[in-house]
Write a protein that holds these residues in place. Structure first.
Motif, PDB file in Angstrom:
ATOM      1  N   VAL A 249      14.282 -31.183 -19.853  1.00 58.65           N
ATOM      2  CA  VAL A 249      15.100 -30.124 -19.257  1.00 58.65           C
ATOM      3  C   VAL A 249      14.827 -28.800 -19.967  1.00 58.65           C
ATOM      4  O   VAL A 249      14.724 -27.738 -19.337  1.00 58.65           O
ATOM      5  CB  VAL A 249      16.592 -30.485 -19.312  1.00 58.65           C
ATOM      6  CG1 VAL A 249      17.448 -29.305 -18.858  1.00 58.65           C
ATOM      7  CG2 VAL A 249      16.888 -31.690 -18.441  1.00 58.65           C
ATOM      8  N   GLY A 250      14.662 -28.860 -21.286  1.00 57.68           N
ATOM      9  CA  GLY A 250      14.335 -27.649 -22.047  1.00 57.68           C
ATOM     10  C   GLY A 250      12.991 -27.070 -21.656  1.00 57.68           C
ATOM     11  O   GLY A 250      12.846 -25.846 -21.529  1.00 57.68           O
ATOM     12  N   TRP A 251      11.976 -27.932 -21.437  1.00 56.31           N
ATOM     13  CA  TRP A 251      10.679 -27.441 -20.968  1.00 56.31           C
ATOM     14  C   TRP A 251      10.804 -26.749 -19.614  1.00 56.31           C
ATOM     15  O   TRP A 251      10.167 -25.710 -19.370  1.00 56.31           O
ATOM     16  CB  TRP A 251       9.687 -28.602 -20.871  1.00 56.31           C
ATOM     17  CG  TRP A 251       9.040 -28.963 -22.169  1.00 56.31           C
ATOM     18  CD1 TRP A 251       9.264 -30.077 -22.935  1.00 56.31           C
ATOM     19  CD2 TRP A 251       8.053 -28.195 -22.873  1.00 56.31           C
ATOM     20  NE1 TRP A 251       8.489 -30.063 -24.054  1.00 56.31           N
ATOM     21  CE2 TRP A 251       7.720 -28.917 -24.048  1.00 56.31           C
ATOM     22  CE3 TRP A 251       7.414 -26.987 -22.622  1.00 56.31           C
ATOM     23  CZ2 TRP A 251       6.790 -28.460 -24.966  1.00 56.31           C
ATOM     24  CZ3 TRP A 251       6.483 -26.524 -23.538  1.00 56.31           C
ATOM     25  CH2 TRP A 251       6.173 -27.253 -24.684  1.00 56.31           C
ATOM     26  N   ALA A 252      11.622 -27.323 -18.724  1.00 55.80           N
ATOM     27  CA  ALA A 252      11.823 -26.710 -17.410  1.00 55.80           C
ATOM     28  C   ALA A 252      12.501 -25.353 -17.547  1.00 55.80           C
ATOM     29  O   ALA A 252      12.162 -24.400 -16.830  1.00 55.80           O
ATOM     30  CB  ALA A 252      12.653 -27.634 -16.520  1.00 55.80           C
ATOM     31  N   MET A 253      13.458 -25.238 -18.471  1.00 49.33           N
ATOM     32  CA  MET A 253      14.154 -23.972 -18.680  1.00 49.33           C
ATOM     33  C   MET A 253      13.198 -22.905 -19.202  1.00 49.33           C
ATOM     34  O   MET A 253      13.221 -21.746 -18.766  1.00 49.33           O
ATOM     35  CB  MET A 253      15.324 -24.176 -19.639  1.00 49.33           C
ATOM     36  CG  MET A 253      16.432 -25.064 -19.081  1.00 49.33           C
ATOM     37  SD  MET A 253      17.672 -25.521 -20.317  1.00 49.33           S
ATOM     38  CE  MET A 253      18.409 -23.930 -20.668  1.00 49.33           C
ATOM     39  N   VAL A 254      12.313 -23.282 -20.140  1.00 44.45           N
ATOM     40  CA  VAL A 254      11.337 -22.321 -20.661  1.00 44.45           C
ATOM     41  C   VAL A 254      10.391 -21.865 -19.553  1.00 44.45           C
ATOM     42  O   VAL A 254      10.072 -20.674 -19.419  1.00 44.45           O
ATOM     43  CB  VAL A 254      10.555 -22.948 -21.834  1.00 44.45           C
ATOM     44  CG1 VAL A 254       9.399 -22.038 -22.253  1.00 44.45           C
ATOM     45  CG2 VAL A 254      11.483 -23.188 -23.018  1.00 44.45           C
ATOM     46  N   THR A 255       9.919 -22.821 -18.741  1.00 49.78           N
ATOM     47  CA  THR A 255       9.022 -22.474 -17.633  1.00 49.78           C
ATOM     48  C   THR A 255       9.709 -21.540 -16.656  1.00 49.78           C
ATOM     49  O   THR A 255       9.101 -20.566 -16.177  1.00 49.78           O
ATOM     50  CB  THR A 255       8.574 -23.751 -16.908  1.00 49.78           C
ATOM     51  OG1 THR A 255       7.953 -24.635 -17.835  1.00 49.78           O
ATOM     52  CG2 THR A 255       7.589 -23.418 -15.789  1.00 49.78           C
ATOM     53  N   MET A 256      10.971 -21.812 -16.357  1.00 49.08           N
ATOM     54  CA  MET A 256      11.711 -20.950 -15.432  1.00 49.08           C
ATOM     55  C   MET A 256      11.841 -19.542 -15.990  1.00 49.08           C
ATOM     56  O   MET A 256      11.664 -18.545 -15.269  1.00 49.08           O
ATOM     57  CB  MET A 256      13.086 -21.551 -15.164  1.00 49.08           C
ATOM     58  CG  MET A 256      13.964 -20.718 -14.257  1.00 49.08           C
ATOM     59  SD  MET A 256      13.271 -20.512 -12.606  1.00 49.08           S
ATOM     60  CE  MET A 256      13.381 -22.192 -12.006  1.00 49.08           C
ATOM     61  N   ALA A 257      12.138 -19.422 -17.282  1.00 45.54           N
ATOM     62  CA  ALA A 257      12.271 -18.098 -17.889  1.00 45.54           C
ATOM     63  C   ALA A 257      10.957 -17.327 -17.807  1.00 45.54           C
ATOM     64  O   ALA A 257      10.935 -16.131 -17.494  1.00 45.54           O
ATOM     65  CB  ALA A 257      12.726 -18.230 -19.340  1.00 45.54           C
ATOM     66  N   VAL A 258       9.834 -17.991 -18.068  1.00 51.55           N
ATOM     67  CA  VAL A 258       8.529 -17.343 -17.985  1.00 51.55           C
ATOM     68  C   VAL A 258       8.243 -16.889 -16.553  1.00 51.55           C
ATOM     69  O   VAL A 258       7.743 -15.779 -16.316  1.00 51.55           O
ATOM     70  CB  VAL A 258       7.423 -18.291 -18.485  1.00 51.55           C
ATOM     71  CG1 VAL A 258       6.037 -17.700 -18.215  1.00 51.55           C
ATOM     72  CG2 VAL A 258       7.597 -18.565 -19.973  1.00 51.55           C
ATOM     73  N   MET A 259       8.570 -17.732 -15.583  1.00 50.50           N
ATOM     74  CA  MET A 259       8.347 -17.377 -14.178  1.00 50.50           C
ATOM     75  C   MET A 259       9.165 -16.165 -13.781  1.00 50.50           C
ATOM     76  O   MET A 259       8.663 -15.233 -13.128  1.00 50.50           O
ATOM     77  CB  MET A 259       8.700 -18.567 -13.285  1.00 50.50           C
ATOM     78  CG  MET A 259       7.760 -19.750 -13.408  1.00 50.50           C
ATOM     79  SD  MET A 259       8.415 -21.233 -12.628  1.00 50.50           S
ATOM     80  CE  MET A 259       8.482 -20.719 -10.917  1.00 50.50           C
ATOM     81  N   VAL A 260      10.434 -16.136 -14.169  1.00 52.17           N
ATOM     82  CA  VAL A 260      11.311 -15.037 -13.775  1.00 52.17           C
ATOM     83  C   VAL A 260      10.840 -13.726 -14.392  1.00 52.17           C
ATOM     84  O   VAL A 260      10.773 -12.687 -13.722  1.00 52.17           O
ATOM     85  CB  VAL A 260      12.761 -15.351 -14.181  1.00 52.17           C
ATOM     86  CG1 VAL A 260      13.650 -14.130 -13.996  1.00 52.17           C
ATOM     87  CG2 VAL A 260      13.303 -16.513 -13.368  1.00 52.17           C
TER      88      VAL A 260
END
Length: 582
Positions: A249-260
């Motif tokens: 879940v943390g990896w997904a959150m980091v990826t989402m932040a980079v995308m945004v």
């Protein structure tokens, strides 16, 4: 001394615009062309796996290896931008029709109220059945259903915003377009679209964030009783949440932040800086929004060259419109036509027939008493929505005005706000579940906090857009007159931002009702928390496949949303249109 404007500087710096000079590509032109080619290549590579077939009876589990996240991020971005393109097209056409025909307005605007009250899960159920019948056994059916679900989380806010910019068009612009006998297309392209450009971009930015909020739900598709997860960051996070794996879940959150952050830097920041040219003011502000990407593109010759290449196409379309009789009538009459009693009678008859058939369906399966429970539960959700909108107004309106008045602050705050607004709340549900269990906080209270993560940003973004659109000369006049404090708010800020705030308020209210479905029931691993409310009622009916109760819940939610809009927001809309338009 006269300071050259930005447009003068940009014209002088573009070699393609220099009269009589042959076009000679510079390193900037080569870099822009290479970036476009790389983008097209990545689009083809990402899209080639979206056309394979699938077996409805065979469920493929999402690979939650962090190495797959770049590919998943590209697939999610492709869906988001496809939905955004459809949403912009829909918003422009829908708002234009409603703003220019009183007969259509009486149908389209109430329909928009109802559409924004229908949960994304409700649209997804219908979309899957429709697209699977069109593309049986193929992944494009699932992709189209997912894009349609994201579209339903983006389009309504943009349509409301552009509609309001059309009906509050500055009077002098309206008079100029008529005195010069503009055709309908000239008026739209030269007057109406530029007048609503700032609000359209900021609403598009917020709507894009709304798409992220429902990414997990839109990438999980149910077909023939089997659940298929499309490759994407949302499905990755949903699988990790279901498995109870906080690390992934943390990896997904980091990826989402980079995308945004990346989307904000390469797409939204250039657009917001570019729309500064459409502010309705007599003098230009000393400090304006800037974008490194936009400045780089402006140094290239490609925009001017592309414009010259497309000009014959535009002229051809104009001739075709005149031949068909679409674009040859100058605007000499009133802006909106009156109602048609025959049209109203036919539309009313069709709606009455549909309601009678729906009530017959519910009476045969559950009885009409099925509406009682969701109406009572809706009162609890209504209380949460009212408190949320009131608190968000008190907190975010002053902050939004501050950001909108300061381009320098906007450069710093915009990516931060964009990350907060775009971050899907259900990514935080594992942490929320842990916090609620550790503190003993009931989801009846905590659910309102989760709803706020998906709804409060509409007020902030629309306030920023409204404050940014206030003419600089009016603000300077207030400074010269020494008007500050509450007087400045009462005389300038509140009248200036009210049209945009109403758009933000009505979409925040509708977004809060929609977000209640995923916020009043949270699950992590084997733990599920539920709150008392209409959202949890619809979520439970959806998971159980109980269509009569699902229809009853959606119908009751539509009644609450439309009633609140008619009693409060529509009256504020009329006030903004009659008293507080420039």
């Amino acid at each position: 001394m006269t300071i050259p404007s930005r447009s003068t500087v940009s014209r002088a710096s573009s070699p393609a615009r220099a009269a009589g000079r042959p076009w000679r590509p510079s390193w900037v032109d080569v870099a822009v062309a290479a970036a476009v080619l790389v983008g097209m290549y990545l689009l083809l590579r990402v899209g080639e796996k979206a056309t394979v077939s699938f077996d409805p009876a065979h469920v493929v589990k999402v690979d939650t290896s962090p190495a797959e996240l770049p590919y998943y991020a590209a697939r999610s971005l492709l869906r988001m931008f496809a939905a955004l393109a459809v949403s912009v097209t829909f918003a422009l056409g829908y708002a234009y029709a409603a703003a220019h025909s009183r007969r259509l307005e009486r149908v389209l605007i109430p329909a928009l109220d109802i559409l924004q009250s229908v949960p994304v899960l409700g649209f997804l159920t219908v979309a899957v059945a429709g697209f699977v019948s069109l593309f049986p056994g193929s992944t494009p059916a699932l992709e189209c259903a997912s894009i349609f679900a994201i579209f339903t989380s983006q389009a309504w806010n943009m349509a409301f915003g552009f509609y309001h910019s059309l009906i509050t068009l500055p009077r002098e612009l309206d008079e100029v377009s008529r005195s010069f006998r503009f055709t309908r297309w000239m008026r739209f392209w030269k007057v109406e679209l530029p007048a609503g450009a700032i609000g359209l971009v900021w609403n598009g930015m917020m709507s894009f964030g709304g798409g992220w909020f429902f990414l997990v739900a839109s990438e999980a598709i149910s077909v023939s009783g089997h659940r298929h997860a499309l490759p994407g960051v949302g499905s990755f996070a949903g699988t990790a949440i279901a498995d109870g794996d906080l690390g992934k879940v943390g990896w997904a959150m980091v990826t989402m932040a980079v995308m945004v952050v990346g989307v904000n830097f390469f797409f939204w920041r250039p657009l917001t800086a570019w729309t500064e040219r459409f502010k309705n003011e007599q003098s230009e502000a000393a400090d304006v929004q800037r974008s490194l990407v936009l400045d780089f593109v402006r140094r290239s010759s490609w925009p001017a060259l592309l414009g010259r290449l497309l000009r014959p196409v535009a002229e051809l379309l104009g001739r075709a419109g005149r031949i068909l009789g679409v674009d040859d009538r100058p605007l000499m009459t009133g802006r909106r036509r009156g109602g048609d009693p025959v049209f109203a009678l036919v539309a009313g008859g069709l709606i009455a027939w549909g309601l009678a058939d729906l009530l017959g369906y519910l009476r045969d399966r559950t009885g009409l008493g099925v509406f009682g429970e969701p109406f009572l539960l809706g009162l609890a959700t209504l209380a949460r929505v009212v408190v949320l909108v009131a608190v968000a107004t008190l907190v975010w309106v002053p902050i939004g005005v501050r950001i909108g008045f300061s381009p320098r602050l906007a450069r710093i705050a915009q990516p931060v706000v964009q990350v907060l607004a775009s971050f899907p709340a259900n990514f935080l549900f594992p942490l929320a579940t842990w916090f609620f269990l550790r503190t003993g906080l009931s989801l009846n209270v905590g659910g309102m906090l989760l709803m706020a993560l998906g709804a409060q940003w509409y007020i902030l973004f629309n306030t920023i857009a409204g404050a940014s659109a206030i003419p600089t000369d009016l603000r300077e006049a207030m400074d010269d007159l020494g008007v500050h404090g509450w007087q400045r708010w009462r005389r300038l800020i509140i009248p200036g931002i009210l049209p945009s705030y109403v758009t933000g308020g009505i979409t925040a209210s509708g977004g809060a009702w929609n977000a209640s479905i995923v916020s009043e029931t949270v699950t992590f691993g084997g733990t599920t928390l539920s709150a008392t409310g209409l959202g949890s009622y619809i979520s439970r009916a959806t998971s159980e496949g109980d269509y009569p109760h699902l229809i009853a819940g959606i119908a009751v939610m539509a009644v609450y949303v439309v009633g609140l809009n008619r009693l409060l927001w529509r009256r504020l809309y009329r006030l903004a249109e009659t008293r507080y338009s420039l």
